[in-house]
Design a protein around this motif. Structure first.
Motif, PDB file in Angstrom:
ATOM      1  N   LEU A  52       0.833  -1.194   0.000  1.00 44.67           N
ATOM      2  CA  LEU A  52       0.000   0.000   0.000  1.00 44.67           C
ATOM      3  C   LEU A  52       0.876   1.255   0.000  1.00 44.67           C
ATOM      4  O   LEU A  52       0.577   2.228  -0.697  1.00 44.67           O
ATOM      5  CB  LEU A  52      -0.940  -0.013   1.212  1.00 44.67           C
ATOM      6  N   GLU A  53       1.971   1.225   0.721  1.00 47.33           N
ATOM      7  CA  GLU A  53       2.880   2.370   0.773  1.00 47.33           C
ATOM      8  C   GLU A  53       3.481   2.660  -0.598  1.00 47.33           C
ATOM      9  O   GLU A  53       3.646   3.812  -0.981  1.00 47.33           O
ATOM     10  CB  GLU A  53       3.996   2.147   1.811  1.00 47.33           C
ATOM     11  N   GLU A  54       3.835   1.604  -1.334  1.00 51.62           N
ATOM     12  CA  GLU A  54       4.396   1.796  -2.677  1.00 51.62           C
ATOM     13  C   GLU A  54       3.357   2.389  -3.627  1.00 51.62           C
ATOM     14  O   GLU A  54       3.691   3.250  -4.448  1.00 51.62           O
ATOM     15  CB  GLU A  54       4.910   0.468  -3.228  1.00 51.62           C
ATOM     16  N   ILE A  55       2.129   1.931  -3.511  1.00 50.46           N
ATOM     17  CA  ILE A  55       1.056   2.472  -4.347  1.00 50.46           C
ATOM     18  C   ILE A  55       0.822   3.943  -4.004  1.00 50.46           C
ATOM     19  O   ILE A  55       0.697   4.788  -4.896  1.00 50.46           O
ATOM     20  CB  ILE A  55      -0.234   1.642  -4.194  1.00 50.46           C
ATOM     21  N   LYS A  56       0.804   4.267  -2.714  1.00 53.69           N
ATOM     22  CA  LYS A  56       0.628   5.662  -2.295  1.00 53.69           C
ATOM     23  C   LYS A  56       1.777   6.531  -2.798  1.00 53.69           C
ATOM     24  O   LYS A  56       1.560   7.651  -3.273  1.00 53.69           O
ATOM     25  CB  LYS A  56       0.531   5.760  -0.770  1.00 53.69           C
ATOM     26  N   ALA A  57       2.995   6.039  -2.706  1.00 46.47           N
ATOM     27  CA  ALA A  57       4.154   6.796  -3.177  1.00 46.47           C
ATOM     28  C   ALA A  57       4.068   7.038  -4.684  1.00 46.47           C
ATOM     29  O   ALA A  57       4.367   8.135  -5.167  1.00 46.47           O
ATOM     30  CB  ALA A  57       5.449   6.069  -2.821  1.00 46.47           C
ATOM     31  N   TYR A  58       3.655   6.017  -5.428  1.00 43.61           N
ATOM     32  CA  TYR A  58       3.496   6.165  -6.877  1.00 43.61           C
ATOM     33  C   TYR A  58       2.433   7.228  -7.170  1.00 43.61           C
ATOM     34  O   TYR A  58       2.646   8.106  -8.004  1.00 43.61           O
ATOM     35  CB  TYR A  58       3.100   4.826  -7.511  1.00 43.61           C
ATOM     36  N   ALA A  59       1.308   7.150  -6.477  1.00 45.03           N
ATOM     37  CA  ALA A  59       0.225   8.114  -6.682  1.00 45.03           C
ATOM     38  C   ALA A  59       0.687   9.529  -6.342  1.00 45.03           C
ATOM     39  O   ALA A  59       0.387  10.481  -7.070  1.00 45.03           O
ATOM     40  CB  ALA A  59      -0.994   7.712  -5.853  1.00 45.03           C
ATOM     41  N   ASP A  60       1.419   9.680  -5.252  1.00 44.92           N
ATOM     42  CA  ASP A  60       1.933  10.999  -4.869  1.00 44.92           C
ATOM     43  C   ASP A  60       2.906  11.538  -5.922  1.00 44.92           C
ATOM     44  O   ASP A  60       2.909  12.734  -6.215  1.00 44.92           O
ATOM     45  CB  ASP A  60       2.635  10.938  -3.513  1.00 44.92           C
ATOM     46  N   ASN A  61       3.724  10.663  -6.485  1.00 44.20           N
ATOM     47  CA  ASN A  61       4.686  11.070  -7.510  1.00 44.20           C
ATOM     48  C   ASN A  61       4.002  11.573  -8.782  1.00 44.20           C
ATOM     49  O   ASN A  61       4.578  12.368  -9.528  1.00 44.20           O
ATOM     50  CB  ASN A  61       5.635   9.918  -7.832  1.00 44.20           C
ATOM     51  N   LEU A  62       2.786  11.138  -9.017  1.00 47.65           N
ATOM     52  CA  LEU A  62       2.061  11.601 -10.200  1.00 47.65           C
ATOM     53  C   LEU A  62       1.833  13.113 -10.170  1.00 47.65           C
ATOM     54  O   LEU A  62       1.755  13.751 -11.214  1.00 47.65           O
ATOM     55  CB  LEU A  62       0.713  10.879 -10.330  1.00 47.65           C
ATOM     56  N   LEU A  63       1.734  13.684  -8.964  1.00 44.96           N
ATOM     57  CA  LEU A  63       1.587  15.138  -8.829  1.00 44.96           C
ATOM     58  C   LEU A  63       2.761  15.860  -9.481  1.00 44.96           C
ATOM     59  O   LEU A  63       2.578  16.878 -10.145  1.00 44.96           O
ATOM     60  CB  LEU A  63       1.528  15.539  -7.353  1.00 44.96           C
ATOM     61  N   VAL A  64       3.944  15.350  -9.280  1.00 47.47           N
ATOM     62  CA  VAL A  64       5.140  15.953  -9.858  1.00 47.47           C
ATOM     63  C   VAL A  64       5.208  15.662 -11.351  1.00 47.47           C
ATOM     64  O   VAL A  64       5.422  16.554 -12.166  1.00 47.47           O
ATOM     65  CB  VAL A  64       6.410  15.432  -9.142  1.00 47.47           C
ATOM     66  N   ARG A  65       4.996  14.411 -11.697  1.00 45.64           N
ATOM     67  CA  ARG A  65       5.131  13.983 -13.092  1.00 45.64           C
ATOM     68  C   ARG A  65       4.131  14.663 -14.016  1.00 45.64           C
ATOM     69  O   ARG A  65       4.444  14.986 -15.158  1.00 45.64           O
ATOM     70  CB  ARG A  65       4.962  12.465 -13.149  1.00 45.64           C
ATOM     71  N   PHE A  66       2.911  14.898 -13.521  1.00 47.12           N
ATOM     72  CA  PHE A  66       1.850  15.466 -14.355  1.00 47.12           C
ATOM     73  C   PHE A  66       1.337  16.790 -13.786  1.00 47.12           C
ATOM     74  O   PHE A  66       0.156  17.080 -13.831  1.00 47.12           O
ATOM     75  CB  PHE A  66       0.699  14.465 -14.500  1.00 47.12           C
ATOM     76  N   ARG A  67       2.244  17.615 -13.306  1.00 48.94           N
ATOM     77  CA  ARG A  67       1.843  18.881 -12.682  1.00 48.94           C
ATOM     78  C   ARG A  67       1.126  19.802 -13.651  1.00 48.94           C
ATOM     79  O   ARG A  67       0.380  20.669 -13.236  1.00 48.94           O
ATOM     80  CB  ARG A  67       3.041  19.567 -12.038  1.00 48.94           C
ATOM     81  N   ASN A  68       1.315  19.624 -14.949  1.00 51.44           N
ATOM     82  CA  ASN A  68       0.647  20.467 -15.943  1.00 51.44           C
ATOM     83  C   ASN A  68      -0.565  19.795 -16.579  1.00 51.44           C
ATOM     84  O   ASN A  68      -1.075  20.274 -17.579  1.00 51.44           O
ATOM     85  CB  ASN A  68       1.647  20.879 -17.034  1.00 51.44           C
ATOM     86  N   SER A  69      -1.022  18.705 -15.990  1.00 46.76           N
ATOM     87  CA  SER A  69      -2.172  17.980 -16.525  1.00 46.76           C
ATOM     88  C   SER A  69      -3.415  18.863 -16.476  1.00 46.76           C
ATOM     89  O   SER A  69      -3.658  19.570 -15.503  1.00 46.76           O
ATOM     90  CB  SER A  69      -2.420  16.705 -15.715  1.00 46.76           C
ATOM     91  N   SER A  70      -4.218  18.796 -17.524  1.00 44.35           N
ATOM     92  CA  SER A  70      -5.407  19.649 -17.622  1.00 44.35           C
ATOM     93  C   SER A  70      -6.419  19.362 -16.516  1.00 44.35           C
ATOM     94  O   SER A  70      -7.042  20.279 -15.997  1.00 44.35           O
ATOM     95  CB  SER A  70      -6.072  19.476 -18.989  1.00 44.35           C
TER      96      SER A  70
END
Length: 137
Positions: A52-70
């Motif tokens: 669960l921690e790895e999934i949460k970390a991946y999800a949190d990283n999406l904020l950085v990776r897709f910061r310009n997402s519409s």
């Protein structure tokens, strides 16, 4: 190339930037089935033994990776969708609207599958598997 295949290829290469024309031709029900199956397959590949921690970390990283997402990235929504895709438990996403689910599914399929760097043969196998799973819904 049929619309199912085109939609899936566009999703894994472009994310949410898929052809409205194809979406309209396929209809909401088919698009939802295809994208749900695409996420289920992608999540099973990426998170085979993830905690669960790895999934949460991946999800949190999406904020950085897709910061310009519409649509903006909501890590909790991403986490819930990944967990639902892995476990097959739809109750995890009940708090989300249909629009939130579909938008995040497109983004997650792109995010996960763009990391895979599939060769054409592996991409075809992924797409064939997704279509077969969508047909079973």
């Amino acid at each position: 190339m049929n619309d199912d295949v085109t939609l899936l290829r566009q999703t894994i290469t472009q994310g949410e930037e898929v052809s409205d024309e194809i979406v309209d031709r396929l209809g909401d029900r088919r698009v939802t089935a295809l994208i749900s199956a695409a996420l289920a397959e992608a999540a099973r590949r990426r998170f085979t033994s993830a905690s669960l921690e790895e999934i949460k970390a991946y999800a949190d990283n999406l904020l950085v990776r897709f910061r310009n997402s519409s649509g903006g990235v909501k890590p909790l929504h991403a986490e819930l969708l990944i967990r639902a895709a892995i476990t097959g438990d739809p109750s995890l996403i009940e708090p989300l609207s249909g629009e939130e689910v579909l938008s995040m599914c497109f983004l997650l399929v792109y995010a996960i599958m763009s990391e895979e760097k599939l060769d054409p043969l592996a991409e075809n196998a992924y797409i064939d598997g997704v279509i077969a799973e969508a047909d079973s819904y």
